[in-house]
Write a protein that holds these residues in place. Structure first.
Motif, PDB file in Angstrom:
ATOM      1  N   UNK A 433       0.820  -1.218   0.000  1.00 46.86           N
ATOM      2  CA  UNK A 433       0.000   0.000   0.000  1.00 46.86           C
ATOM      3  C   UNK A 433       0.851   1.264   0.000  1.00 46.86           C
ATOM      4  N   UNK A 434       2.189   1.106   0.075  1.00 51.42           N
ATOM      5  CA  UNK A 434       3.130   2.217   0.194  1.00 51.42           C
ATOM      6  C   UNK A 434       3.042   2.912   1.554  1.00 51.42           C
ATOM      7  N   UNK A 435       2.338   2.290   2.506  1.00 54.10           N
ATOM      8  CA  UNK A 435       2.251   2.825   3.866  1.00 54.10           C
ATOM      9  C   UNK A 435       3.276   2.087   4.723  1.00 54.10           C
ATOM     10  N   UNK A 436       4.225   2.836   5.296  1.00 54.74           N
ATOM     11  CA  UNK A 436       5.292   2.229   6.076  1.00 54.74           C
ATOM     12  C   UNK A 436       5.115   2.573   7.560  1.00 54.74           C
ATOM     13  N   UNK A 437       5.195   1.547   8.399  1.00 53.32           N
ATOM     14  CA  UNK A 437       5.009   1.697   9.839  1.00 53.32           C
ATOM     15  C   UNK A 437       6.156   0.981  10.549  1.00 53.32           C
ATOM     16  N   UNK A 438       6.889   1.688  11.389  1.00 58.60           N
ATOM     17  CA  UNK A 438       7.950   1.076  12.198  1.00 58.60           C
ATOM     18  C   UNK A 438       8.918   0.217  11.375  1.00 58.60           C
ATOM     19  N   UNK A 439       9.226   0.685  10.183  1.00 55.50           N
ATOM     20  CA  UNK A 439      10.236   0.004   9.380  1.00 55.50           C
ATOM     21  C   UNK A 439       9.727  -1.102   8.485  1.00 55.50           C
ATOM     22  N   UNK A 440       8.422  -1.364   8.454  1.00 56.94           N
ATOM     23  CA  UNK A 440       7.873  -2.371   7.541  1.00 56.94           C
ATOM     24  C   UNK A 440       6.675  -1.787   6.797  1.00 56.94           C
ATOM     25  N   UNK A 441       6.403  -2.364   5.632  1.00 49.82           N
ATOM     26  CA  UNK A 441       5.333  -1.880   4.762  1.00 49.82           C
ATOM     27  C   UNK A 441       4.057  -2.676   4.986  1.00 49.82           C
ATOM     28  N   UNK A 442       2.930  -1.997   4.870  1.00 48.26           N
ATOM     29  CA  UNK A 442       1.633  -2.648   4.968  1.00 48.26           C
ATOM     30  C   UNK A 442       1.145  -3.074   3.600  1.00 48.26           C
ATOM     31  N   UNK A 443       0.422  -4.165   3.569  1.00 49.51           N
ATOM     32  CA  UNK A 443      -0.077  -4.757   2.327  1.00 49.51           C
ATOM     33  C   UNK A 443      -1.182  -3.935   1.685  1.00 49.51           C
ATOM     34  N   UNK A 444      -1.507  -4.297   0.449  1.00 47.86           N
ATOM     35  CA  UNK A 444      -2.702  -3.764  -0.211  1.00 47.86           C
ATOM     36  C   UNK A 444      -3.590  -4.913  -0.690  1.00 47.86           C
TER      37      UNK A 444
END
Length: 588
Positions: A433-444
Motif C-alpha cells: 500500500x506504500x504505507x510504512x510503519x515502524x520500518x515495515x510496509x503494509x499490504x494492499x
C-alpha cells in the motif's frame, strides 16, 4: 472491472518499464510491461542447478537463504528455516513481502507422513462493505487510488501463520529465528541492484514520509546500489516479537500504530484494534490430486492456486507431454488451452471458503477434469473458455477476472529429516500500500477482492465482506512419487501468472525430465483465459505465426517469475532459483 481495465490503470501506479528490441516484432502484439509486471525484471542471470545431500533451501534473496541455512545448521526444521528466511525477506526484499502482509505454507512431516496447509492470508476489517472500492456513482475507483489508500490494507497474517506452523513443526526456540534479521537490520546491508531498480521505477513510494526517509537519500534520490541500508525501527519490532511472541505485534502500541496509519490516510481503511487483535491463522486441508504417477499437493481456498494447478495438469494428462518438445508450438498450444480452462473455473468459483461454498474437490476430480480436457483440440484454440459445471454444483456467481499485481516471494526448504516446506509470502503490489510503519510496509491485499461486488445482478464469489480473506493465486506445491516419497517442493511469485509458472516447472520436471533449474529457466508461457502469452525476448516469440494459425491471439510480455524449487533424486537434492530475480540456493 475486467482485467483489461485493470491493465490500463496499472500505469497510473507510476511504474515505468523498459522493453527490449525483441518486443518490436511485426507478428506479435506486445503489451507494455507495466500491464502485467509491476515488479519488474532486474536482469536475467543464468544459473546452474545446486546439489546437496543433507538439506537445502532456496529463496528469492541471498541473505534470506543464508538465514534459513543458519537455522538448518543449528538443527532447525524446514519450518524454522522458512520462518527465518521470510523474516529476512522483509528486510532485504521489502517490496515483495513482510510482516505487514501474509502467506500460505504447505508443509510435509516426513516422520508422520503428514501434510499440512496453513493459511495466513490477510483479512478485511469488520467494517468492510461491498461498496468499499466504489465511487459516489457506484463505479470502481481508479486502481491507483484504491491501492495507495487505507482502504487497500488488510489485517496482516504473516506472524500469526508462522507462529502456528512453528508450534506444530518448529524445533528451535521462536526467538532464535529472528536473530539473523535483527543482526543485519542493525548492522546494515548493501542495497542490491534489484532493490535499487524497484525503488527507482516506483513513482509513488516517496509520497509516504516514512518510506521516503528510508528508501531515498538526503537529496531525494533512490538509494544507490551498494549503499548501506539499516533499519533499526524494524529491528526493534523484531526484538519485541522475538521476546513476547506475535502478541507484541497484534496487541499494544505496534497495533495502535498500524491502525493509526491505515486510518490516517486520505481514504481511511477502518481497521480497528479489535480487527488486528482478533486475527487468527487457519489450518486447512491440503488439496491433492494425481498427475500420471505423481501426487501433487497444494494450497486450498482462499488460494485458487492448488485448484488451478491441478486443473491444468488434469487437462494435460491425456496428452503425451513427454513426447512434446519443450518450447514448441504444440507445447505452448496445449499448455495455453489447459490454462484457459483452469482460469475460467478459478475466476468463477474461488473465494474465501469461510464465506463461499467453493467446490474444490469437485473441480479437481478426475472425472470432471477429463470432461474439461475433452474441450482441448490439438488443431485450433478455443480462444475463450467458459467455466465448467462439476457434478452437483449449481452456477450462482458472476466471474471475477481481476488479477493480483505480481509482487510476492517464495521459499522452498527440505531439512535433514526429509521434512519439506513450500511457502509463498506477499504484501501484494510492489511496496504494498506504500504505507510504512515502524520500518515495515503494509499490504494492499484488499484490492485482491473484486472491486465491484456484483455483476449483472449476480454476486461475485470474491467480493469484499467484513472479516473475509481475498482470493489468491499463490501456489505453494509439494509433489510425491508413486511410492509416496517426497519428490519436489516448488512455488513462485507473479500475481495471477503464478499458476502458469508453477505448472510449467512441474511439466518440465515430471514430463520433460529436466533438472529443476532447467525447468525454472524455461521461457514462461500460457493463457489466463485471454491472449496466449509468451515471454518477451525468449525463443517463444518466433512461434507467433504458427500459434496464430491455430487461432491464438499472441502477446509477448515481460513474465517476471521468481520460482524456487528443490527436487529429491536418488543422488540427493537438486535446487534451482529463477534467473529473472535474485534467487539463491544453498545446501549441504
Amino acid at each position: 472491472m475486467r482485467l483489461h481495465t485493470r491493465a490500463r490503470v496499472l500505469a497510473q501506479l507510476g511504474f515505468v518499464f523498459f522493453m527490449s528490441q525483441a518486443a518490436v516484432h511485426a507478428q506479435l502484439q506486445p503489451v507494455p510491461a507495466q500491464d502485467v509486471a509491476p515488479e519488474p525484471s532486474s536482469g536475467y542471470t543464468e544459473k546452474k542447478a545446486v546439489t546437496a545431500k543433507k538439506f537445502m533451501i532456496a529463496t528469492a534473496n541471498p541473505h534470506a537463504t543464508r538465514a534459513g541455512q543458519e537455522m538448518l545448521k543449528a538443527g532447525g526444521s524446514a519450518v524454522d528455516a522458512a520462518i527465518a528466511a521470510a523474516v529476512m525477506l522483509n528486510l532485504t526484499e521489502p517490496q515483495s513481502s513482510g510482516i505487514g502482509g501474509g502467506a500460505f505454507i504447505v508443509s510435509y512431516d516426513a516422520g508422520q507422513k503428514a501434510l499440512n496447509a496453513y493459511d495466513g492470508r490477510e483479512k478485511a476489517p469488520a467494517s468492510a462493505k461491498g461498496d468499499r472500492f466504489l465511487d459516489a456513482k457506484g463505479k470502481p475507483l481508479p486502481l491507483r487510488e484504491a491501492i495507495n489508500s487505507g482502504k487497500s490494507v488488510g489485517v496482516p497474517g504473516l506472524l500469526r501463520v508462522m507462529e502456528l506452523a512453528h508450534q506444530k513443526h518448529g524445533k528451535l526456540p521462536w526467538a532464535k529465528l529472528f536473530e539473523p534479521t535483527i543482526r543485519l537490520a542493525e548492522n546494515g546491508f548493501a542495497v542490491s541492484e534489484r532493490l535499487h531498480t524497484v525503488i527507482k521505477l516506483d513513482k509513488t513510494l516517496r509520497a509516504n514520509a516514512n518510506a521516503r526517509a528510508y528508501f531515498y537519500d538526503a537529496a531525494g534520490e533512490p538509494l544507490a546500489v551498494g549503499a548501506t541500508l539499516k533499519n533499526p525501527d524494524f529491528a526493534a519490532v523484531l526484538r519485541r516479537v522475538a521476546k513476547e511472541g506475535p502478541d507484541a505485534f497484534y496487541k499494544g502500541e505496534i497495533a495502535r500504530d498500524i491502525s493509526a496509519a491505515v486510518n490516517g490516510q486520505a481514504q481511511p481503511g477502518g481497521m480497528t484494534l479489535q480487527d488486528i487483535a482478533g486475527y487468527q491463522a487457519r489450518e486447512r486441508a491440503v488439496l491433492c490430486g494425481a498427475y500420471r504417477a505423481y501426487k501433487v499437493c497444494g494450497m486450498p481456498p482462499p488460494s485458487s492456486g492448488g485448484i488451478a494447478v491441478l486443473a491444468m495438469l488434469g487437462a494435460l494428462e491425456r496428452f503425451p507431454m513427454s513426447g512434446v518438445r519443450p518450447n514448441s508450438t504444440e507445447a505452448v498450444h496445449l499448455f495455453s488451452e489447459a490454462g484457459r480452462l483452469a482460469y475460467a473455473d478459478r475466476d468463477y468459483y474461488v473465494g474465501d471458503p469461510d464465506f463461499v461454498n467453493v467446490p474444490a474437490t469437485a473441480l479437481v476430480s478426475p472425472e470432471y477434469l477429463k470432461s474439461r480436457s475433452a474441450l482441448i483440440r490439438p488443431d485450433v484454440s478455443m480462444k475463450r473458455a467458459a467455466p465448467g459445471v462439476p457434478a452437483g454444483v449449481k452456477l450462482a456467481w458472476a466471474p471475477d477476472e481481476e488479477s493480483e499485481i505480481p509482487a510476492t516471494s517464495h521459499i522452498s526448504v527440505i531439512d535433514p529429516a526429509g521434512n519439506a516446506v513450500s511457502m509463498t509470502t506477499t504484501i501484494e503490489a510492489v511496496f504494498g500500500s506504500h504505507i510504512m510503519v515502524r520500518g515495515f510496509l503494509l499490504n494492499n491485499q484488499m484490492t485482491d477482492f473484486a472491486l465491484a461486488p456484483e455483476e449483472n445482478g449476480l454476486p461475485v464469489a470474491n467480493r469484499i465482506e467484513g472479516g473475509k480473506r481475498p482470493r489468491s493465486t499463490m501456489s505453494p506445491t509439494l509433489v510425491f512419487d508413486a511410492d509416496g516419497k517426497l519428490k519436489m517442493t516448488v512455488g513462485s511469485p507473479g500475481g495471477s501468472a503464478i499458476i502458469n509458472y508453477v505448472t510449467k516447472t512441474l511439466v518440465g520436471v515430471l514430463d520433460w525430465g529436466l533438472d529443476v533449474q532447467q525447468a525454472i529457466s524455461l521461457p514462461n508461457m500460457g493463457s489466463r483465459n485471454r491472449a496466449t502469452e509468451v515471454e518477451l525476448g525468449s525463443e517463444l516469440e518466433k512461434l507467433s505465426g504458427p500459434l496464430k494459425a491455430l487461432g491464438h491471439e499472441v502477446q509477448a510480455i515481460e513474465f517476471t517469475s521468481g520460482l524456487q524449487g528443490i527436487v529429491v533424486t536418488p543422488q540427493g537434492l537438486v535446487g534451482g532459483a529463477d534467473p529473472r530475480r535474485e534467487g539463491f540456493v544453498l545446501g549441504e
